[in-house]
Design an enzyme around this catalytic site. Sequence first.
Site, PDB file in Angstrom:
ATOM      1  N   TYR A   2     -11.122 -22.132   9.556  1.00  0.00           N
ATOM      2  CA  TYR A   2     -10.928 -21.783  10.976  1.00  0.00           C
ATOM      3  C   TYR A   2     -11.196 -20.298  11.198  1.00  0.00           C
ATOM      4  O   TYR A   2     -11.922 -19.915  12.126  1.00  0.00           O
ATOM      5  CB  TYR A   2      -9.503 -22.134  11.402  1.00  0.00           C
ATOM      6  CG  TYR A   2      -9.248 -21.879  12.881  1.00  0.00           C
ATOM      7  CD1 TYR A   2      -9.763 -22.727  13.858  1.00  0.00           C
ATOM      8  CD2 TYR A   2      -8.487 -20.786  13.300  1.00  0.00           C
ATOM      9  CE1 TYR A   2      -9.525 -22.495  15.218  1.00  0.00           C
ATOM     10  CE2 TYR A   2      -8.252 -20.546  14.651  1.00  0.00           C
ATOM     11  CZ  TYR A   2      -8.780 -21.399  15.611  1.00  0.00           C
ATOM     12  OH  TYR A   2      -8.547 -21.164  16.942  1.00  0.00           O
ATOM     13  N   SER A   5     -10.653 -16.073  19.336  1.00  0.00           N
ATOM     14  CA  SER A   5      -9.246 -16.221  18.927  1.00  0.00           C
ATOM     15  C   SER A   5      -8.799 -14.906  18.309  1.00  0.00           C
ATOM     16  O   SER A   5      -9.637 -14.083  17.903  1.00  0.00           O
ATOM     17  CB  SER A   5      -9.164 -17.325  17.872  1.00  0.00           C
ATOM     18  OG  SER A   5      -7.907 -17.353  17.252  1.00  0.00           O
TER      19      SER A   5
HETATM   20  N1  LIG Z   1      -3.979 -22.883  20.898  1.00  0.00           N
HETATM   21  C1  LIG Z   1      -4.132 -21.713  20.318  1.00  0.00           C
HETATM   22  O1  LIG Z   1      -3.172 -21.108  19.779  1.00  0.00           O
HETATM   23  C2  LIG Z   1      -5.484 -21.044  20.335  1.00  0.00           C
HETATM   24  C3  LIG Z   1      -5.543 -19.668  20.073  1.00  0.00           C
HETATM   25  C4  LIG Z   1      -6.795 -19.034  20.071  1.00  0.00           C
HETATM   26  C5  LIG Z   1      -7.945 -19.761  20.345  1.00  0.00           C
HETATM   27  N2  LIG Z   1      -7.856 -21.103  20.587  1.00  0.00           N
HETATM   28  C6  LIG Z   1      -9.100 -21.804  20.860  1.00  0.00           C
HETATM   29  O2  LIG Z   1      -9.053 -22.334  22.175  1.00  0.00           O
HETATM   30  C7  LIG Z   1      -9.992 -23.409  22.276  1.00  0.00           C
HETATM   31  C8  LIG Z   1      -9.318 -24.560  22.999  1.00  0.00           C
HETATM   32  O3  LIG Z   1      -8.267 -25.039  22.201  1.00  0.00           O
HETATM   33  P1  LIG Z   1      -6.821 -25.429  22.780  1.00  0.00           P
HETATM   34  O4  LIG Z   1      -5.821 -24.685  21.993  1.00  0.00           O
HETATM   35  O5  LIG Z   1      -6.826 -25.357  24.245  1.00  0.00           O
HETATM   36  O6  LIG Z   1      -6.723 -26.945  22.235  1.00  0.00           O
HETATM   37  P2  LIG Z   1      -6.708 -28.354  22.976  1.00  0.00           P
HETATM   38  O7  LIG Z   1      -6.832 -29.370  21.888  1.00  0.00           O
HETATM   39  O8  LIG Z   1      -5.549 -28.445  23.903  1.00  0.00           O
HETATM   40  O9  LIG Z   1      -8.050 -28.338  23.829  1.00  0.00           O
HETATM   41  C9  LIG Z   1      -9.318 -28.495  23.211  1.00  0.00           C
HETATM   42  C10 LIG Z   1     -10.088 -29.599  23.909  1.00  0.00           C
HETATM   43  O10 LIG Z   1     -11.353 -29.691  23.279  1.00  0.00           O
HETATM   44  C11 LIG Z   1     -11.673 -31.065  23.067  1.00  0.00           C
HETATM   45  N3  LIG Z   1     -12.564 -31.182  21.915  1.00  0.00           N
HETATM   46  C12 LIG Z   1     -12.274 -30.915  20.619  1.00  0.00           C
HETATM   47  N4  LIG Z   1     -13.341 -31.189  19.845  1.00  0.00           N
HETATM   48  C13 LIG Z   1     -14.317 -31.625  20.675  1.00  0.00           C
HETATM   49  C14 LIG Z   1     -15.633 -32.071  20.475  1.00  0.00           C
HETATM   50  N5  LIG Z   1     -16.163 -32.158  19.239  1.00  0.00           N
HETATM   51  N6  LIG Z   1     -16.373 -32.427  21.550  1.00  0.00           N
HETATM   52  C15 LIG Z   1     -15.850 -32.392  22.806  1.00  0.00           C
HETATM   53  N7  LIG Z   1     -14.585 -31.999  23.054  1.00  0.00           N
HETATM   54  C16 LIG Z   1     -13.826 -31.619  21.999  1.00  0.00           C
HETATM   55  C17 LIG Z   1     -10.326 -31.730  22.811  1.00  0.00           C
HETATM   56  O11 LIG Z   1     -10.370 -33.135  23.073  1.00  0.00           O
HETATM   57  C18 LIG Z   1      -9.413 -30.972  23.776  1.00  0.00           C
HETATM   58  O12 LIG Z   1      -9.339 -31.622  25.030  1.00  0.00           O
HETATM   59  C19 LIG Z   1     -10.428 -23.724  20.843  1.00  0.00           C
HETATM   60  O13 LIG Z   1     -11.705 -23.169  20.632  1.00  0.00           O
HETATM   61  C20 LIG Z   1      -9.390 -23.007  19.996  1.00  0.00           C
HETATM   62  O14 LIG Z   1      -9.900 -22.648  18.745  1.00  0.00           O
HETATM   63  C21 LIG Z   1      -6.653 -21.752  20.613  1.00  0.00           C
END
Ligand SMILES: NC(=O)c1ccc[n+]([C@@H]2O[C@H](COP(=O)([O-])OP(=O)(O)OC[C@H]3O[C@@H](n4cnc5c(N)ncnc54)[C@H](O)[C@@H]3O)[C@@H](O)[C@H]2O)c1
Length: 283
Positions: free
Chosen positions: A165, A152
């Site tokens: 986080y 991230s």
């Molecule tokens: N959205 C943002 O702004 C952003 C920015 C940088 C990094 N990220 C990172 O991207 C990654 C994906 O996040 P996203 O934003 O796509 O969110 P999201 O919630 O849309 O997708 C994450 C998925 O992971 C699943 N999940 C969460 N905890 C879990 C667990 N314990 N076991 C199995 N599945 C699990 C959720 O059900 C979901 O489907 C994360 O690591 C997040 O930290 C997100």
Amino acid sequence: MVASTGPVARGRLHGQVAVVTGGGSGIGRAVVDRFIAEGACVTVLERDADRVQDLASVHGAQVLCVDGDVRDPSIHEETVLRTLRTFGRLDTYVANAGIYDYSARFDDMSTEDLRRGFAELFDTNVLGSLQGIRAAVPALRRQRGSVIITASSSSSYAGGGGVLYVASKHALIGVMRQLAFELAPEIRVNAIAPGATVTNLSGLNVFDQQDTRLQGVPGFQERTARSLPLGFVSTPEDHAGLYVLLADAADSRFITGVTLSSDGGLAVRGGGRRRDNTVKERT
Ligand SMILES: NC(=O)c1ccc[n+]([C@@H]2O[C@H](COP(=O)([O-])OP(=O)(O)OC[C@H]3O[C@@H](n4cnc5c(N)ncnc54)[C@H](O)[C@@H]3O)[C@@H](O)[C@H]2O)c1
């Protein structure tokens, strides 16, 4: 006369197999869709049963869904075993599942909040990734494969979350660097660091944030777009091509131990502001 159709174009990941954790939504889902469009078969480890159902109905035999939680130590061996039984090999492991802390303030947390919040967030974002990669190593080694970790912009900067986080995402860079060193030369290990992305990213159960969604936070998109040199908030699809690049050894076989940022110019912003401070339409 019959027109020649010419050779059929093959996707960049034709014949390859990947595991994507948290592939039911957001960035993980975009990676799954893109890998499959590039000819790969994908196993998704996901805790949300409805998302698992949707994946199976959209992608049929090219996806294998494992319903489970990355915190469960036994689910990872099962995920790899079922992947090998179904698809016969494993080339790429994408450690992506993660949760957020909605910028919970350190000085508002009791010691008990801190302890429980740390356990839930680090068990998911950091230990969940380590356990998954650990289970995948033997199969990845056989293919001279690769690990891709979703980091991230909070892996480099403060202010994109609370201390739990931000610390977890910094920790993942340590994981990536150490494993790139230890698992070489057979396995490449890299990270992708997205900036703010419109997704369902959810919060911590122990802070009662489990039903909060990043894209539902009032003002999130406008505020973020205004703060970025490129002037818009990304969608999951904006990052997916970078995962293809790192999974495709033909184009990235000399890359390991690296973090690729996809952050709208956050890294060069410093304290400055764009002259034109309006939100750009994405084209
Ligand atoms: N959205 C943002 O702004 C952003 C920015 C940088 C990094 N990220 C990172 O991207 C990654 C994906 O996040 P996203 O934003 O796509 O969110 P999201 O919630 O849309 O997708 C994450 C998925 O992971 C699943 N999940 C969460 N905890 C879990 C667990 N314990 N076991 C199995 N599945 C699990 C959720 O059900 C979901 O489907 C994360 O690591 C997040 O930290 C997100």
